[in-house]
Design an enzyme around this catalytic site. Structure first.
Site, short mmCIF file in Angstrom:
data_model
loop_
_atom_site.label_atom_id
_atom_site.label_comp_id
_atom_site.label_asym_id
_atom_site.label_seq_id
_atom_site.Cartn_x
_atom_site.Cartn_y
_atom_site.Cartn_z
N GLU A 129 9.99 8.21 -16.94
CA GLU A 129 8.64 8.72 -17.20
C GLU A 129 8.18 8.36 -18.61
OE1 GLU A 129 8.06 12.94 -15.80
OE2 GLU A 129 10.10 12.60 -15.11
N LYS A 136 16.21 21.60 -10.91
CA LYS A 136 15.56 20.33 -11.25
C LYS A 136 16.48 19.31 -11.92
CE LYS A 136 11.75 19.24 -10.96
NZ LYS A 136 10.57 19.66 -11.72
N HIS A 174 0.84 -1.22 0.00
CA HIS A 174 0.00 0.00 0.00
C HIS A 174 0.87 1.26 0.00
CE1 HIS A 174 -3.37 -2.67 1.30
NE2 HIS A 174 -2.40 -3.25 2.00
N SER A 197 15.30 21.30 -16.17
CA SER A 197 14.10 22.08 -16.46
C SER A 197 14.51 23.36 -17.16
CB SER A 197 13.39 22.41 -15.13
OG SER A 197 12.60 23.56 -15.28
#
Ligand code: ARG
Length: 461
Positions: free
Chosen positions: A290, A283, A156, A277
């Site tokens: 992804e 970043k 979980h 970024s």
């Protein structure tokens, strides 16, 4: 250009319809498979005396020349041809004249394309399998390196029990091992030659389908000509095997994305496999993971497209089936790209074991072991579980951990507790004691590693 069938027609094909109908834009990718199939077919026609041996050799030599000229780029594809099959045949006739026109004896584009796709999928799936194995090898390398690195295992997405990072990584090796065997199973079922089914009904010529099948590395021939030309089950099977593989990669990606976040900081991806970024100077983004996660959707879509093209199609060949190729090609490209980037990304990531260890120290992930301690002292598990739950609640209230809670506090809950509790609930002990087959104990993980290593060594092609 006049169509091959111009004799039966008074009008030529409308330009827009021609563009709509034509598939050379994409099926040119199968040129090598198409030519290999034609060479085997010509050899069979010669051997069976359907054409002369001499004509057969002239055809085979010319096809060989076309193959190398296409491979070297010397011969450009003529996009005015309807498809790769028409193009190769036209080029052959251009080169050797009327003899070239004999190649299509006892054959149709329907069995030809059914053959080409099988050959193409076989070649490409073997490449995909090799790439999966490279990723498995990278995973095993990292798992060995971090066989003793303790991290929290989750259920979980809540800290559950201590495991090692090596154990966690090996879970993915197991998934990938099944992906390989799933693809091998599908390849085995697909490996029957449809050539000689002709348009749909077979042929009046005395062909030797088995000889062609053997020459092309098939295990046999398809036994029903209608099925031979119209079966695309193997496309569905392979696409679903690719989809399952992508599902696995998407889960791995998701974990890498989480692990690379400041919230976890379990890994840092190498700069070579991260992006920045355009606005936020701080970043460092896990774009590769992804994208692999995102591209999973494309492959699912390709599978769904294939199933939908086939749904309700009457026998035998229908032009709808030309739509199989772009789905297959897209899925293959996507899977290969993802695998190619995944293995080096895993190989080069930095594993931050101290952060993993720290995360494992919070969250009471040794509570099961505390309960098991009481069970070993004679308490039924459910009672031990209840007592431990109360102790956890007390630790939370006192802002402490099970390791740091003093013995008197334990004894207030049960006099079975003694100082031998502490070594039993150390995270190292929790891991070491999980000696059950498949568990996170060092020996068990070692066995998992050996299984994957012998799979990689044994079934390497
Ligand atoms: N380009 C076609 C395809 O990919 C080849 C087979 C065409 N056969 C036919 N009878 N029109 O399916």
């Amino acid at each position: 250009m006049d169509k091959m069938w111009a004799g039966r027609f008074q009008e030529s094909l409308n330009k827009t319809a021609d563009d709509f109908n034509s598939s050379i834009r994409f099926d040119k990718r199968m040129y090598a498979q198409d030519i290999r199939g034609s060479m085997a077919h010509a050899a069979m026609l010669g051997a069976q005396g359907i054409i002369s041996q001499e004509d057969a050799s002239v055809i085979i030599d010319a096809l060989d020349g076309i193959l190398s000229d296409l491979t070297s780029g010397k011969l450009p594809f003529d996009e005015a041809s309807e498809d790769i099959h028409m193009f190769v045949e036209a080029e052959l006739t251009k080169r050797i004249g009327d003899v070239g026109k004999k190649l299509h004896t006892a054959r149709s584009r329907n069995d030809q394309v059914a053959l080409d796709i099988r050959l193409y999928l076989r070649d490409e799936t073997n490449e995909i399998i090799a790439l999966i194995k490279e990723l498995m090898a990278a995973i095993v390398r990292r798992a060995k390196e971090y066989a003793a690195a303790i991290m929290p295992g989750y259920t979980h997405l809540q800290r559950a029990q201590p495991i090692t990072f090596g154990h966690h990584l090996m879970a993915y090796a197991m998934m990938l091992q099944r992906d390989v065997t799933r693809m091998e199973d599908a390849l085995r079922r697909m490996n029957y030659s449809p050539l000689g089914s002709c348009a749909l009904a077979g042929t009046t010529y005395d062909t030797d389908r088995m000889a062609v099948a053997k020459a092309l590395g098939f295990d046999g021939i398809t036994l029903n000509s209608l099925d031979g030309v119209s079966d695309r089950d193997f496309c569905v099977e392979l696409l679903s095997a690719y989809a399952v593989l992508m599902m696995h990669l998407s889960r791995f990606s998701e974990e890498i994305i989480l692990w690379a976040s400041w919230e976890f900081k379990f890994v840092e991806l190498s700069d070579a496999f991260s992006t920045g970024s355009s606005i936020m100077p701080q970043k460092k983004n896990p774009d590769m993971a992804e994208l692999a996660r995102g591209k999973t959707g494309r492959v699912y879509g390709d599978l769904m497209a294939m199933l939908t093209v086939l749904k309700g199609l009457p026998l035998a060949y229908n032009k709808d089936m030309q739509e199989d190729k772009e789905a297959i090609f897209d899925a293959i490209d996507t899977v290969k790209q993802c695998l190619a980037v995944f293995a080096p990304m895993i190989d080069t990531m930095t594993v931050l074991t101290a952060n993993m260890r720290r995360a494992a120290s919070n969250g009471f992930i040794n509570a099961t072991d505390c309960a098991d301690y009481l069970v070993k002292k004679g308490l039924p598990f459910r009672s031990a579980y209840k007592i431990t739950g109360t102790i956890v609640a007390e630790c939370i209230a006192r802002h402490t951990t099970l390791e740091d809670l003093p013995l008197e506090a334990y004894k207030a809950h049960s006099d079975l507790f003694d100082s031998d509790l502490y070594p039993e609930i150390s995270l190292e002990a929790c891991v070491e004691k999980r000696i059950s087959e498949g568990g996170t104990g060092a020996q068990s993980v070692q066995k998992q590693i050996e299984f994957i290593e012998s799979f990689l060594a044994g079934s390497d092609r």
